[in-house]
Design a protein around this motif. Structure first.
Motif, PDB file in Angstrom:
ATOM      1  N   PHE A  16       0.796  -1.229   0.000  1.00  0.00           N
ATOM      2  CA  PHE A  16       0.000   0.000   0.000  1.00  0.00           C
ATOM      3  C   PHE A  16       0.828   1.280   0.000  1.00  0.00           C
ATOM      4  N   GLY A  17       2.054   1.219   0.438  1.00  0.00           N
ATOM      5  CA  GLY A  17       2.939   2.381   0.384  1.00  0.00           C
ATOM      6  C   GLY A  17       2.325   3.636   0.972  1.00  0.00           C
ATOM      7  N   THR A  18       2.138   4.664   0.121  1.00  0.00           N
ATOM      8  CA  THR A  18       1.622   5.949   0.596  1.00  0.00           C
ATOM      9  C   THR A  18       0.134   5.907   0.927  1.00  0.00           C
ATOM     10  N   ASP A  19      -0.548   4.807   0.578  1.00  0.00           N
ATOM     11  CA  ASP A  19      -1.957   4.666   0.976  1.00  0.00           C
ATOM     12  C   ASP A  19      -2.097   4.387   2.470  1.00  0.00           C
ATOM     13  N   LEU A  20      -0.961   4.159   3.142  1.00  0.00           N
ATOM     14  CA  LEU A  20      -0.957   3.999   4.595  1.00  0.00           C
ATOM     15  C   LEU A  20      -0.139   5.123   5.217  1.00  0.00           C
ATOM     16  N   GLN A  21      -0.659   5.712   6.275  1.00  0.00           N
ATOM     17  CA  GLN A  21       0.082   6.764   6.971  1.00  0.00           C
ATOM     18  C   GLN A  21       1.102   6.166   7.930  1.00  0.00           C
ATOM     19  N   ASP A  22       0.763   4.979   8.462  1.00  0.00           N
ATOM     20  CA  ASP A  22       1.658   4.353   9.429  1.00  0.00           C
ATOM     21  C   ASP A  22       1.308   2.877   9.554  1.00  0.00           C
ATOM     22  N   VAL A  23       2.320   2.060   9.809  1.00  0.00           N
ATOM     23  CA  VAL A  23       2.118   0.653  10.155  1.00  0.00           C
ATOM     24  C   VAL A  23       2.994   0.384  11.367  1.00  0.00           C
ATOM     25  N   SER A  24       2.373  -0.086  12.446  1.00  0.00           N
ATOM     26  CA  SER A  24       3.142  -0.340  13.667  1.00  0.00           C
ATOM     27  C   SER A  24       2.821  -1.721  14.213  1.00  0.00           C
ATOM     28  N   LEU A  25       3.738  -2.224  15.022  1.00  0.00           N
ATOM     29  CA  LEU A  25       3.589  -3.545  15.620  1.00  0.00           C
ATOM     30  C   LEU A  25       3.784  -3.414  17.116  1.00  0.00           C
ATOM     31  N   ALA A  26       2.785  -3.818  17.897  1.00  0.00           N
ATOM     32  CA  ALA A  26       2.888  -3.779  19.356  1.00  0.00           C
ATOM     33  C   ALA A  26       2.129  -4.957  19.937  1.00  0.00           C
ATOM     34  N   PHE A  27       2.747  -5.635  20.904  1.00  0.00           N
ATOM     35  CA  PHE A  27       2.136  -6.777  21.578  1.00  0.00           C
ATOM     36  C   PHE A  27       1.662  -7.849  20.592  1.00  0.00           C
ATOM     37  N   GLY A  28       2.430  -8.022  19.516  1.00  0.00           N
ATOM     38  CA  GLY A  28       2.117  -9.058  18.545  1.00  0.00           C
ATOM     39  C   GLY A  28       0.967  -8.730  17.615  1.00  0.00           C
ATOM     40  N   ALA A  32      -2.554  -0.536  11.240  1.00  0.00           N
ATOM     41  CA  ALA A  32      -2.318   0.282  10.044  1.00  0.00           C
ATOM     42  C   ALA A  32      -3.205   1.518  10.132  1.00  0.00           C
ATOM     43  N   VAL A  33      -2.595   2.683   9.957  1.00  0.00           N
ATOM     44  CA  VAL A  33      -3.343   3.943   9.930  1.00  0.00           C
ATOM     45  C   VAL A  33      -3.543   4.328   8.472  1.00  0.00           C
ATOM     46  N   VAL A  34      -4.819   4.430   8.085  1.00  0.00           N
ATOM     47  CA  VAL A  34      -5.180   4.662   6.686  1.00  0.00           C
ATOM     48  C   VAL A  34      -5.714   6.085   6.529  1.00  0.00           C
ATOM     49  N   SER A  37      -8.947   9.441   2.586  1.00  0.00           N
ATOM     50  CA  SER A  37      -9.142   9.424   1.134  1.00  0.00           C
ATOM     51  C   SER A  37      -9.014   8.026   0.524  1.00  0.00           C
ATOM     52  N   SER A  38      -8.233   7.144   1.136  1.00  0.00           N
ATOM     53  CA  SER A  38      -8.058   5.800   0.560  1.00  0.00           C
ATOM     54  C   SER A  38      -8.623   4.698   1.460  1.00  0.00           C
ATOM     55  N   TYR A  39      -9.411   5.069   2.457  1.00  0.00           N
ATOM     56  CA  TYR A  39      -9.958   4.110   3.427  1.00  0.00           C
ATOM     57  C   TYR A  39     -10.755   2.994   2.741  1.00  0.00           C
ATOM     58  N   ARG A  40     -11.744   3.358   1.929  1.00  0.00           N
ATOM     59  CA  ARG A  40     -12.594   2.349   1.277  1.00  0.00           C
ATOM     60  C   ARG A  40     -11.773   1.454   0.339  1.00  0.00           C
ATOM     61  N   ARG A  96      -5.501  -4.481  12.831  1.00  0.00           N
ATOM     62  CA  ARG A  96      -6.255  -3.324  13.313  1.00  0.00           C
ATOM     63  C   ARG A  96      -6.028  -2.176  12.320  1.00  0.00           C
ATOM     64  N   VAL A  97      -7.136  -1.573  11.874  1.00  0.00           N
ATOM     65  CA  VAL A  97      -7.052  -0.442  10.939  1.00  0.00           C
ATOM     66  C   VAL A  97      -7.654   0.787  11.617  1.00  0.00           C
ATOM     67  N   ARG A  98      -6.916   1.897  11.580  1.00  0.00           N
ATOM     68  CA  ARG A  98      -7.406   3.141  12.183  1.00  0.00           C
ATOM     69  C   ARG A  98      -7.510   4.216  11.097  1.00  0.00           C
ATOM     70  N   VAL A  99      -8.640   4.928  11.099  1.00  0.00           N
ATOM     71  CA  VAL A  99      -8.838   6.041  10.170  1.00  0.00           C
ATOM     72  C   VAL A  99      -9.359   7.234  10.964  1.00  0.00           C
TER      73      VAL A  99
END
Length: 201
Positions: A16-28, A32-34, A37-40, A96-99
């Motif tokens: 997804f590259g720039t279609d994601l604002q952030d990807v993080s890993l915590a507690f396994g 992804a923060v979307v 504009s590109s959520y759907r 988990r996806v956050r918008v």
């Protein structure tokens, strides 16, 4: 076999590259923060692309970030967000996806109830409790509070005691609304001590 979260995070960044604002890993778990504009588009790909196959939406909730960061955590620049939890039965993985909604006064996010029908009532709940609007939702109305309820009780600026209370009126033979009659009072616990230094037991 469960999909490796590190591998999932890397593949999300690659795909997804720039279609994601952030990807993080915590507690396994991967978050992804979307962008709005590109959520759907991202959500459709997560369900339909053979590489992802997130067939189930298992939870969706609203979040109010007002006052967030008092504990030293990074404060988001937007107040309201929608958080979606997805499950892939094919790859035994979770995501988990956050918008974030752009407008604080009238937060709005596209509905995904046509992508995952299970989102229908979750979106109604987020609308009811946080006032987040879901554009394209087939039946966006309150689900937990009364039809005449004023405000959204999970917003951090909503008063703890609310605005009005309801009761059954014997004279009118119906439920009536009136201003809250709770009087503020201080509750101090009474401690009984034994004069010999014990706790009274």
């Amino acid at each position: 076999m469960q999909r490796n979260p590190f591998e999932l995070a890397e593949k999300l960044r690659e795909k997804f590259g720039t279609d994601l604002q952030d990807v993080s890993l915590a507690f396994g778990e991967v978050t992804a923060v979307v962008p709005l504009s590109s959520y759907r588009e991202v959500m459709l790909a997560l369900r339909d692309d053979p590489e992802w196959r997130f067939e189930e939406l298992i939870d969706l909730c609203g979040v109010d970030y007002a006052g967030y960061g008092n504990s030293g955590m990074e404060v988001p620049d937007k107040r309201f967000a929608v958080v979606v939890h997805l499950l892939s039965l094919t790859f035994n993985g979770r995501l988990r996806v956050r918008v974030f909604a752009e407008d604080e006064k009238m937060p709005e996010v596209p509905s995904v109830s046509d992508i995952w029908p299970s989102a229908n009532w979750f979106e109604r709940e987020a609308f009811d409790l946080y006032g987040i609007l879901f554009s394209g939702h087939p039946d966006l109305r309150r689900i937990l509070t009364d039809y005449g309820f004023v405000g959204h009780p999970f917003r951090k600026d909503f008063p703890v005691q609310g605005y009005v209370e309801m009761r059954y009126d014997e004279k009118e033979k119906r439920v009536v609304y009136q201003p809250v009659t709770i009087e503020p009072r201080e509750i101090t616990p009474r401690v009984v001590r034994d004069p010999d230094g014990g706790d009274g037991r």
